[in-house]
Design a protein around this motif. Structure first.
Motif, PDB file in Angstrom:
ATOM      1  N   GLN A 178       4.563   6.754 -17.512  1.00 21.79           N
ATOM      2  CA  GLN A 178       5.349   7.396 -16.456  1.00 21.79           C
ATOM      3  C   GLN A 178       4.847   6.944 -15.080  1.00 21.79           C
ATOM      4  O   GLN A 178       5.640   6.699 -14.158  1.00 21.79           O
ATOM      5  CB  GLN A 178       5.240   8.919 -16.599  1.00 21.79           C
ATOM      6  CG  GLN A 178       6.251   9.697 -15.764  1.00 21.79           C
ATOM      7  CD  GLN A 178       7.703   9.336 -16.117  1.00 21.79           C
ATOM      8  OE1 GLN A 178       8.142   9.528 -17.242  1.00 21.79           O
ATOM      9  NE2 GLN A 178       8.443   8.797 -15.143  1.00 21.79           N
ATOM     10  N   TYR A 179       3.550   6.768 -14.956  1.00 21.27           N
ATOM     11  CA  TYR A 179       2.957   6.266 -13.708  1.00 21.27           C
ATOM     12  C   TYR A 179       3.493   4.857 -13.394  1.00 21.27           C
ATOM     13  O   TYR A 179       3.856   4.549 -12.261  1.00 21.27           O
ATOM     14  CB  TYR A 179       1.426   6.254 -13.848  1.00 21.27           C
ATOM     15  CG  TYR A 179       0.697   5.712 -12.638  1.00 21.27           C
ATOM     16  CD1 TYR A 179       0.536   6.484 -11.480  1.00 21.27           C
ATOM     17  CD2 TYR A 179       0.176   4.413 -12.643  1.00 21.27           C
ATOM     18  CE1 TYR A 179      -0.127   5.977 -10.370  1.00 21.27           C
ATOM     19  CE2 TYR A 179      -0.485   3.898 -11.538  1.00 21.27           C
ATOM     20  CZ  TYR A 179      -0.629   4.686 -10.397  1.00 21.27           C
ATOM     21  OH  TYR A 179      -1.279   4.182  -9.305  1.00 21.27           O
ATOM     22  N   ILE A 180       3.572   4.032 -14.432  1.00 27.90           N
ATOM     23  CA  ILE A 180       4.083   2.660 -14.269  1.00 27.90           C
ATOM     24  C   ILE A 180       5.552   2.694 -13.839  1.00 27.90           C
ATOM     25  O   ILE A 180       5.968   1.994 -12.913  1.00 27.90           O
ATOM     26  CB  ILE A 180       3.897   1.880 -15.600  1.00 27.90           C
ATOM     27  CG1 ILE A 180       2.405   1.571 -15.811  1.00 27.90           C
ATOM     28  CG2 ILE A 180       4.733   0.605 -15.632  1.00 27.90           C
ATOM     29  CD1 ILE A 180       2.059   0.969 -17.169  1.00 27.90           C
ATOM     30  N   LEU A 181       6.335   3.558 -14.486  1.00 23.01           N
ATOM     31  CA  LEU A 181       7.757   3.661 -14.156  1.00 23.01           C
ATOM     32  C   LEU A 181       7.942   4.179 -12.727  1.00 23.01           C
ATOM     33  O   LEU A 181       8.736   3.640 -11.952  1.00 23.01           O
ATOM     34  CB  LEU A 181       8.468   4.584 -15.149  1.00 23.01           C
ATOM     35  CG  LEU A 181       8.527   4.118 -16.616  1.00 23.01           C
ATOM     36  CD1 LEU A 181       9.092   5.208 -17.519  1.00 23.01           C
ATOM     37  CD2 LEU A 181       9.355   2.837 -16.760  1.00 23.01           C
ATOM     38  N   ASP A 182       7.180   5.214 -12.370  1.00 23.09           N
ATOM     39  CA  ASP A 182       7.297   5.822 -11.036  1.00 23.09           C
ATOM     40  C   ASP A 182       6.970   4.834  -9.933  1.00 23.09           C
ATOM     41  O   ASP A 182       7.538   4.894  -8.847  1.00 23.09           O
ATOM     42  CB  ASP A 182       6.298   6.974 -10.923  1.00 23.09           C
ATOM     43  CG  ASP A 182       6.953   8.291 -11.233  1.00 23.09           C
ATOM     44  OD1 ASP A 182       8.085   8.269 -11.746  1.00 23.09           O
ATOM     45  OD2 ASP A 182       6.329   9.335 -10.962  1.00 23.09           O
ATOM     46  N   ASN A 183       6.007   3.945 -10.223  1.00 26.61           N
ATOM     47  CA  ASN A 183       5.601   2.957  -9.218  1.00 26.61           C
ATOM     48  C   ASN A 183       6.462   1.702  -9.251  1.00 26.61           C
ATOM     49  O   ASN A 183       6.188   0.752  -8.536  1.00 26.61           O
ATOM     50  CB  ASN A 183       4.132   2.590  -9.414  1.00 26.61           C
ATOM     51  CG  ASN A 183       3.226   3.649  -8.815  1.00 26.61           C
ATOM     52  OD1 ASN A 183       3.015   3.677  -7.613  1.00 26.61           O
ATOM     53  ND2 ASN A 183       2.753   4.552  -9.655  1.00 26.61           N
ATOM     54  N   LYS A 184       7.470   1.730 -10.138  1.00 28.42           N
ATOM     55  CA  LYS A 184       8.387   0.586 -10.284  1.00 28.42           C
ATOM     56  C   LYS A 184       7.658  -0.700 -10.637  1.00 28.42           C
ATOM     57  O   LYS A 184       8.024  -1.788 -10.183  1.00 28.42           O
ATOM     58  CB  LYS A 184       9.241   0.381  -9.023  1.00 28.42           C
ATOM     59  CG  LYS A 184       9.917   1.639  -8.516  1.00 28.42           C
ATOM     60  CD  LYS A 184      11.366   1.374  -8.181  1.00 28.42           C
ATOM     61  CE  LYS A 184      12.226   2.582  -7.920  1.00 28.42           C
ATOM     62  NZ  LYS A 184      11.763   3.907  -8.236  1.00 28.42           N
ATOM     63  N   TYR A 185       6.593  -0.565 -11.397  1.00 27.20           N
ATOM     64  CA  TYR A 185       5.913  -1.753 -11.902  1.00 27.20           C
ATOM     65  C   TYR A 185       6.734  -2.282 -13.078  1.00 27.20           C
ATOM     66  O   TYR A 185       7.240  -1.501 -13.890  1.00 27.20           O
ATOM     67  CB  TYR A 185       4.497  -1.417 -12.386  1.00 27.20           C
ATOM     68  CG  TYR A 185       3.533  -0.967 -11.304  1.00 27.20           C
ATOM     69  CD1 TYR A 185       3.662  -1.383  -9.980  1.00 27.20           C
ATOM     70  CD2 TYR A 185       2.456  -0.133 -11.632  1.00 27.20           C
ATOM     71  CE1 TYR A 185       2.758  -0.976  -9.005  1.00 27.20           C
ATOM     72  CE2 TYR A 185       1.545   0.269 -10.664  1.00 27.20           C
ATOM     73  CZ  TYR A 185       1.700  -0.141  -9.353  1.00 27.20           C
ATOM     74  OH  TYR A 185       0.794   0.260  -8.405  1.00 27.20           O
ATOM     75  N   SER A 186       6.831  -3.606 -13.173  1.00 30.45           N
ATOM     76  CA  SER A 186       7.728  -4.139 -14.207  1.00 30.45           C
ATOM     77  C   SER A 186       7.012  -4.408 -15.538  1.00 30.45           C
ATOM     78  O   SER A 186       7.638  -4.780 -16.519  1.00 30.45           O
ATOM     79  CB  SER A 186       8.381  -5.430 -13.697  1.00 30.45           C
ATOM     80  OG  SER A 186       7.358  -6.364 -13.417  1.00 30.45           O
ATOM     81  N   MET A 187       5.706  -4.251 -15.573  1.00 32.81           N
ATOM     82  CA  MET A 187       4.956  -4.606 -16.785  1.00 32.81           C
ATOM     83  C   MET A 187       5.353  -3.761 -17.999  1.00 32.81           C
ATOM     84  O   MET A 187       5.730  -2.598 -17.863  1.00 32.81           O
ATOM     85  CB  MET A 187       3.454  -4.438 -16.535  1.00 32.81           C
ATOM     86  CG  MET A 187       3.056  -3.015 -16.252  1.00 32.81           C
ATOM     87  SD  MET A 187       1.320  -2.782 -15.830  1.00 32.81           S
ATOM     88  CE  MET A 187       1.165  -3.483 -14.226  1.00 32.81           C
ATOM     89  N   THR A 188       5.298  -4.398 -19.159  1.00 36.54           N
ATOM     90  CA  THR A 188       5.438  -3.638 -20.400  1.00 36.54           C
ATOM     91  C   THR A 188       4.057  -3.091 -20.768  1.00 36.54           C
ATOM     92  O   THR A 188       3.054  -3.440 -20.157  1.00 36.54           O
ATOM     93  CB  THR A 188       5.925  -4.552 -21.541  1.00 36.54           C
ATOM     94  OG1 THR A 188       5.052  -5.681 -21.634  1.00 36.54           O
ATOM     95  CG2 THR A 188       7.344  -5.030 -21.306  1.00 36.54           C
ATOM     96  N   VAL A 189       4.038  -2.262 -21.793  1.00 38.90           N
ATOM     97  CA  VAL A 189       2.785  -1.672 -22.268  1.00 38.90           C
ATOM     98  C   VAL A 189       2.686  -1.940 -23.761  1.00 38.90           C
ATOM     99  O   VAL A 189       3.698  -1.851 -24.473  1.00 38.90           O
ATOM    100  CB  VAL A 189       2.794  -0.148 -22.001  1.00 38.90           C
ATOM    101  CG1 VAL A 189       1.659   0.564 -22.714  1.00 38.90           C
ATOM    102  CG2 VAL A 189       2.738   0.128 -20.504  1.00 38.90           C
ATOM    103  N   THR A 190       1.506  -2.306 -24.225  1.00 39.23           N
ATOM    104  CA  THR A 190       1.343  -2.439 -25.679  1.00 39.23           C
ATOM    105  C   THR A 190       0.100  -1.699 -26.146  1.00 39.23           C
ATOM    106  O   THR A 190      -0.905  -1.646 -25.443  1.00 39.23           O
ATOM    107  CB  THR A 190       1.218  -3.918 -26.129  1.00 39.23           C
ATOM    108  OG1 THR A 190       0.180  -4.553 -25.394  1.00 39.23           O
ATOM    109  CG2 THR A 190       2.514  -4.678 -25.948  1.00 39.23           C
TER     110      THR A 190
END
Ligand code: GCO
Ligand code: MN
Length: 399
Positions: A178-190
């Protein structure tokens, strides 16, 4: 020094290809060969030297843990400085940042887990540490962020219920995605599965467990999360690498992968890719290539402890070289008329007789006439098929 072909003429290294994305963990090159029984044997290598050497050898990217680059107690200024140095080296070399990850296993504070620790302060610290690394990874343009829960597990199950452990693990990953999405970072997570080591048993030991774990996340978050299988981890569990990676790929969750080598049911050996069982390596590459896998192919291996700093480069070269050699062999397999004929005989690509479900279709299938005895007589020349493949691998012209 590149390995020269015996006659010095014929190129033995299949060429690089435009869309290939080979990466190496910086920690793999920077590790100095220390193990639980022995001291380091090699000189320290800087991150920038590792990056330059990778770029020169045809690698597309690098991967890092926060603490490969800065100490655990580094403040934002120190982190900023390191990120700037790396960004410069990336500009100069053209090397990309494939993925970043947080070290949640070395420091004693994580001795009983990070996201799954009983101590709420340790859990919060782990999340804060991960957010800082995510910020740095985003600045470096990382395409993916890996979570490998080396300490997320147990030796004494009465001390911690896996029900609590898994729930805390999911809460942490969901928070961070959610932190990644909120910051509009484009990286995926694995999430990277491993059965054991350093914990006696690690939560999420296999590809299947990670896929099931992702399925329990809210859809918006789960969409961003995939699995990062590692060859050695699969072999440590005594499982089939082609099946493990294949299941992740089929699920649309193979965002990146770690390759190396490993003899089954041993400690984590992290051998070079292709150094253990070439047939397995070939079949894995064949499966990836024939399904159009175009994600990050990262090597997470270690040089033999006997090697010096020059030997580290022989090691770096052989990993990419073996992948390309297997890719070449995989194409030979697909172009081989004997293989095609045998696969045809086996009926490997026969279309299904069963359509989409409807009551009428169910009735039609139920009413079909079958002769099991006749069906069972189909000849399946797997011995010959496997032998042709073995001889292509060995470079023998089978007549
Ligand atoms: C291992 C793991 C690690 C992770 C790394 C990146 O040591 O077993 O493979 O090397 O891949 O921490 O997440
Ligand atoms: Mn790994």
């Amino acid at each position: 020094m590149p390995i020269e072909p015996p006659d010095g003429k014929e190129p033995t290294m299949p060429a690089s290809e435009e869309n290939e994305k080979f990466a190496f963990g910086l920690w793999c090159l920077m590790n100095r060969g220390g193990d639980p029984f022995g001291e380091p044997v090699r000189e320290a290598m800087s991150q920038v030297a590792a990056m330059e050497g990778l770029a020169r050898r045809g690698y597309w990217g690098y991967e890092f843990h926060d603490n490969d680059l800065w100490p655990i107690n580094a403040g934002p200024r120190e982190i900023g400085k390191v990120v700037a140095t790396l960004a410069k080296a990336m500009d100069r070399t053209g090397l990309r940042c494939a993925s970043g990850t947080t070290n949640l296993f070395t420091h004693p504070v994580f001795k009983d887990g990070a996201f799954t620790s009983h101590d709420p302060k340790v859990r919060a610290l782990a999340i804060a540490k991960a957010m800082r690394t995510i910020d740095a990874a985003a600045e470096l343009g990382a395409e993916n962020f890996i979570f490998w829960g080396g300490r997320e597990g147990a030796e004494v199950d009465i001390a911690k219920s896996p029900v609590d452990g898994i729930r805390r693990y999911r809460d942490a990953i969901c928070f961070l995605v959610q932190y990644i999405l909120d910051n509009k970072y484009s990286m995926t997570v694995t999430v990277e599965p491993k059965p054991n080591e350093p914990r006696g048993d690690i939560y999420l030991p296999t590809v299947g467990s990670v896929l099931a774990f992702i399925a329990t996340m809210p859809a918006k978050i789960g969409r961003r999360v995939g699995v990062n299988p590692e060859f050695a981890h699969v072999k440590m569990a005594g499982l089939n690498v082609v099946h493990e990676y294949g299941q992740a790929l089929e699920a649309g969750k193979l965002f990146e992968l770690h390759l190396n080598g490993q003899n089954p049911l041993r400690y984590d050996q992290d051998l070079s890719f292709g150094s253990d069982n070439p047939k397995e390596g070939l079949l894995l590459v064949h499966m990836l290539e024939s399904n159009g896998f175009d994600g990050i192919i990262a090597f997470d291996a270690h040089p033999y402890r006997v090697e010096d700093n020059d030997g580290v480069w022989d090691f770096v070269e052989r990993n990419i070289r073996n992948y390309r050699l297997f890719r070449d062999k995989a194409r030979q397999i697909d172009a081989d008329p004997r293989i095609a004929e045998l696969l045809d005989q086996i009926g490997a690509a026969s279309p299904s007789l069963v359509g989409r479900y409807s009551a009428a279709e169910a009735a039609r299938i139920k009413a079909m006439k079958f002769d099991p005895d006749a069906l069972a007589t189909r000849r399946l020349p797997y011995e010959r098929l496997d032998q042709v493949l073995t001889e292509i691998l060995l470079g023998v012209n089978f007549k």
